[in-house]
Design a protein around this motif. Structure first.
Motif, PDB file in Angstrom:
ATOM      1  N   GLY A 102      82.623  39.738  58.252  1.00  0.00           N
ATOM      2  CA  GLY A 102      82.812  40.787  59.258  1.00  0.00           C
ATOM      3  C   GLY A 102      81.620  40.894  60.193  1.00  0.00           C
ATOM      4  N   PHE A 108      86.652  43.496  57.068  1.00  0.00           N
ATOM      5  CA  PHE A 108      86.297  44.684  56.297  1.00  0.00           C
ATOM      6  C   PHE A 108      87.533  45.309  55.659  1.00  0.00           C
ATOM      7  N   LEU A 124      81.853  40.995  53.653  1.00  0.00           N
ATOM      8  CA  LEU A 124      80.892  41.729  54.477  1.00  0.00           C
ATOM      9  C   LEU A 124      80.175  40.787  55.436  1.00  0.00           C
TER      10      LEU A 124
END
Length: 441
Positions: A404, A320, A401
């Motif tokens: 993560g 992130f 994204l």
């Protein structure tokens, strides 16, 4: 307890730590240097981003896939550590020589991805297993130290590939790297030698080591008690813990390779200069390598599983952070995120390498760890070719994204790891199991 290292080797066993370290250092550019070299190869050979990273993905598949059969054959005495290293050296050299001279994608897959992957996998598995056998009483720190060279060994070449490599000299540079790798691995391989099975150094008294005033050793035994018995591969599978390790490593392995492969391209797309791009990759590799040694030491103190969960959470935060820093063009935050990515994307490897013998014993460690490490077969595809497709479809924001979120999933899975045959939370009398004084936990 067995013979002394000098009786077995004619020299100190420290050679069996430094030689594996040198071998891992030499072979590291396969994985950690790819992000710096792929753009030049795309321009020279006309490959697309997806094609270039499928080369890296297939390499990872064969690098990981060879660990299980090689471990099995070594345990059966089919070939020695020396033979594995010599074959690995030749195949690694072929991999780089192919990349230097062949633009045909099929031949590049065969030479670089298949043979280069098998060669690197033989070197990796043999080196890690070697140091683990020669340092049974200091496994965490020593394995972490040797494992770390697989990352930071690529740092000099990352700068060379980023600054000096051009379409005019790339072939020469890759030939030089291939020759360096071939010679270094051949020299190391010729000097490799396994200790006797279940060997313990004669100069280390196991009773005093476990309970003779060395509080650090006692704490390590309590936090990382020895396996309750020797598990065969099938028994380890039936315990449920080996498959859980495999699944956990599939997920975090894909995240790790994604970070290694795409940090340089993302840095370039974010508008950072070549020095920052190369430095971010260098920071990732250095921290990746040194972090492996650090977690080996930390796991001796607080426990392997606990350390593993912390590392996986850090890996998630790093994904992130890289995404946010790149999108906002924040140079310093990007470097900090590269630091965290380096730590989180490599530190889990030595933890799994030491968890396996801690959970399942030494007798079948090469095979059991080979099964766990084979998860990179799947993770390599996810972190390379499939990740390139995700980047094309969703952009870097969507890809980071997803990465993560996957790292958080791996951290969640790690919470369910338990040593087979030992009651949860039971650590009393750990030292007594290996002949020492009981330690209340």
């Amino acid at each position: 307890m067995g013979e002394s290292p000098h009786e077995l080797l004619g020299r100190s066993r420290v050679w069996m730590m430094w030689l594996p370290w040198v071998a891992m250092f030499a072979v590291s550019s396969f994985e950690y240097g790819w992000g710096a070299v792929e753009k030049t190869l795309e321009k020279q050979y006309g490959w697309t981003l997806t094609e270039a990273f499928w080369l890296a993905s297939v390499w990872a598949v064969f690098q990981a896939g060879v660990a299980f059969p090689a471990g099995r054959l070594r345990e059966k005495g089919a070939f020695s550590a020396r033979t594995a290293m010599l074959i690995g050296a030749i195949f690694c050299g072929i991999g780089y020589f192919t990349l230097a001279h062949v633009g045909n994608l099929v031949i590049a897959f065969l030479g670089y991805s298949v043979l280069g992957g098998i060669g690197a996998g033989l070197v990796y598995a043999t080196a890690i297993n070697m140091v683990s056998k020669w340092y049974p009483e200091k496994r965490g720190a020593r394995v972490g130290f040797v494992n770390g060279a697989f990352a930071y060994g690529s740092v000099p070449l990352i700068y060379v590939f980023s600054y000096a490599m051009t379409p005019h000299n790339f072939g020469l540079l890759l030939d030089i790297v291939g020759a360096y790798m071939l010679v270094a691995l051949l020299i190391c391989g010729l000097m490799f030698r396994d200790p006797p099975k279940n060997w313990w150094p004669a100069h280390v008294d196991p009773l005093r080591w476990s309970a003779g005033g060395r509080s650090a050793a006692v704490r390590s035994l309590v936090k990382n008690p020895p396996a309750v018995r020797q598990f065969s591969p099938m028994e380890a599978m039936r315990s449920g813990m080996l498959p859980l390790m495999w699944c956990c490593m599939v997920v975090i392995g894909a995240v790790s390779l994604f970070g290694i492969n795409f940090e340089v391209p993302f840095a370039k797309e974010s508008g950072f200069g070549p020095f920052v791009v190369a430095s971010s990759a260098g920071v990732l590799s250095i921290v990746n390598g040194t972090g492996r040694a650090l977690v080996g030491w930390a796991s001796d103190l607080i426990g392997r599983r606990q350390t593993l969960t912390i590392v996986l959470v850090i890996a998630a935060i790093a994904q992130f952070g890289v995404m946010y820093a790149g999108n906002t063009r924040n140079l310093w935050l990007f470097m900090i995120a590269a630091f965290l990515t380096g730590f989180g994307s490599g530190a889990f490897y030595p933890l799994f390498a030491t968890l396996v013998p801690d959970y399942f014993g030494e007798n079948h460690n090469a095979t059991n760890y080979g099964i766990v490490y084979s998860s990179k077969l799947v993770g390599g595809i996810g972190g390379g070719g499939l990740a390139a497709g995700v980047v094309v479809a969703w952009g870097y924001t969507g890809a980071y994204l997803l990465a993560g979120g996957c790292a958080l999933l791996a951290a969640l899975l790690s919470l369910f790891l338990r040593q087979p045959g030992r009651r949860s939370g039971h650590t009393a009398s750990v030292a007594e199991e290996i002949g020492g004084t009981a330690v209340a936990g």
